[in-house]
Scaffold this motif. Sequence first.
Motif, PDB file in Angstrom:
ATOM      1  N   ALA A   1      -5.879   1.031   6.529  1.00  0.00           N
ATOM      2  CA  ALA A   1      -4.387   1.251   5.608  1.00  0.00           C
ATOM      3  C   ALA A   1      -4.539   2.456   4.507  1.00  0.00           C
ATOM      4  O   ALA A   1      -3.704   3.200   4.395  1.00  0.00           O
ATOM      5  CB  ALA A   1      -4.508  -0.364   3.820  1.00  0.00           C
ATOM      6  N   HIS A   2      -5.691   2.916   4.466  1.00  0.00           N
ATOM      7  CA  HIS A   2      -6.212   3.957   3.444  1.00  0.00           C
ATOM      8  C   HIS A   2      -6.131   5.589   4.539  1.00  0.00           C
ATOM      9  O   HIS A   2      -5.085   6.336   4.226  1.00  0.00           O
ATOM     10  CB  HIS A   2      -7.057   4.154   2.807  1.00  0.00           C
ATOM     11  CG  HIS A   2      -7.035   3.517   1.468  1.00  0.00           C
ATOM     12  ND1 HIS A   2      -6.141   3.694   0.729  1.00  0.00           N
ATOM     13  CD2 HIS A   2      -7.211   2.508   1.143  1.00  0.00           C
ATOM     14  CE1 HIS A   2      -6.714   2.431  -0.676  1.00  0.00           C
ATOM     15  NE2 HIS A   2      -7.029   2.089  -0.127  1.00  0.00           N
TER      16      HIS A   2
ATOM     17  N   GLN B   1       0.915  -0.833   0.454  1.00  0.00           N
ATOM     18  CA  GLN B   1      -0.284  -0.232   0.099  1.00  0.00           C
ATOM     19  C   GLN B   1       0.774   1.563  -0.257  1.00  0.00           C
ATOM     20  O   GLN B   1       1.033   2.127  -0.669  1.00  0.00           O
ATOM     21  CB  GLN B   1      -0.819   0.019   1.006  1.00  0.00           C
ATOM     22  CG  GLN B   1      -1.337   1.118   1.099  1.00  0.00           C
ATOM     23  CD  GLN B   1      -2.542   1.784   0.633  1.00  0.00           C
ATOM     24  OE1 GLN B   1      -3.183   0.764  -0.526  1.00  0.00           O
ATOM     25  NE2 GLN B   1      -3.480   2.697   0.716  1.00  0.00           N
ATOM     26  N   GLY B   2       1.851   1.285   0.776  1.00  0.00           N
ATOM     27  CA  GLY B   2       2.673   2.634   1.182  1.00  0.00           C
ATOM     28  C   GLY B   2       3.670   3.058  -0.144  1.00  0.00           C
ATOM     29  O   GLY B   2       3.737   3.776  -0.626  1.00  0.00           O
TER      30      GLY B   2
ATOM     31  N   SER C   1      -3.428   1.809  -5.602  1.00  0.00           N
ATOM     32  CA  SER C   1      -3.404   0.725  -4.759  1.00  0.00           C
ATOM     33  C   SER C   1      -4.062  -0.305  -4.563  1.00  0.00           C
ATOM     34  O   SER C   1      -3.411  -0.961  -3.714  1.00  0.00           O
ATOM     35  CB  SER C   1      -2.759   2.056  -3.873  1.00  0.00           C
ATOM     36  OG  SER C   1      -3.635   2.524  -3.355  1.00  0.00           O
TER      37      SER C   1
ATOM     38  N   GLU D   1       1.004   3.903  -3.472  1.00  0.00           N
ATOM     39  CA  GLU D   1      -0.069   4.705  -3.344  1.00  0.00           C
ATOM     40  C   GLU D   1      -0.255   5.883  -4.418  1.00  0.00           C
ATOM     41  O   GLU D   1      -0.836   6.455  -4.711  1.00  0.00           O
ATOM     42  CB  GLU D   1       0.319   5.669  -1.834  1.00  0.00           C
ATOM     43  CG  GLU D   1      -0.599   6.125  -1.715  1.00  0.00           C
ATOM     44  CD  GLU D   1      -2.056   5.705  -1.621  1.00  0.00           C
ATOM     45  OE1 GLU D   1      -3.464   6.634  -2.092  1.00  0.00           O
ATOM     46  OE2 GLU D   1      -2.204   4.530  -1.418  1.00  0.00           O
TER      47      GLU D   1
ATOM     48  N   THR E   1      -2.012   5.480   5.090  1.00  0.00           N
ATOM     49  CA  THR E   1      -1.423   6.905   4.214  1.00  0.00           C
ATOM     50  C   THR E   1      -2.034   8.161   4.466  1.00  0.00           C
ATOM     51  O   THR E   1      -0.918   8.786   4.039  1.00  0.00           O
ATOM     52  CB  THR E   1      -1.765   5.773   2.603  1.00  0.00           C
ATOM     53  OG1 THR E   1      -1.283   4.712   2.601  1.00  0.00           O
ATOM     54  CG2 THR E   1      -1.381   7.294   1.186  1.00  0.00           C
TER      55      THR E   1
ATOM     56  N   ALA F   1       0.419   9.451   7.106  1.00  0.00           N
ATOM     57  CA  ALA F   1       1.901  10.137   6.819  1.00  0.00           C
ATOM     58  C   ALA F   1       1.547  11.246   5.366  1.00  0.00           C
ATOM     59  O   ALA F   1       3.149  12.037   6.077  1.00  0.00           O
ATOM     60  CB  ALA F   1       2.836   8.656   5.949  1.00  0.00           C
ATOM     61  N   ILE F   2       0.702  11.125   4.961  1.00  0.00           N
ATOM     62  CA  ILE F   2       0.915  12.744   3.715  1.00  0.00           C
ATOM     63  C   ILE F   2       0.804  13.833   4.743  1.00  0.00           C
ATOM     64  O   ILE F   2       1.110  14.990   4.300  1.00  0.00           O
ATOM     65  CB  ILE F   2      -0.420  11.982   3.078  1.00  0.00           C
ATOM     66  CG1 ILE F   2       0.020  11.172   1.741  1.00  0.00           C
ATOM     67  CG2 ILE F   2      -0.367  14.038   2.107  1.00  0.00           C
ATOM     68  CD1 ILE F   2      -0.458  11.020   0.594  1.00  0.00           C
TER      69      ILE F   2
END
Length: 80
Positions: A47-48, A13-14, A23, A17, A51, A54-55
Amino acid sequence: MSFLDALILGVVQGLTEFLPVSSSGHLVIAQKILGIAQHDLVFDVAAHLGTLLAIVTIYYSLLKRLLVNGLAPKALFSAK
């Protein structure tokens, strides 16, 4: 799903993305290739969200300036 399966899918996923293709599709392909049992919607959402977190963490200062100063290009890219 085991911890190792979740870890592998999280890495997939990472890494995928930011590719211009889905993804989520990569997660399905990785499951098929690795023989991982089908996961539920909660894993996809987690998972999303990971993400997204992290963004937001990486771009926090830019996002903050965008929200505070609006869309003025000079305000966004000035060295503050």
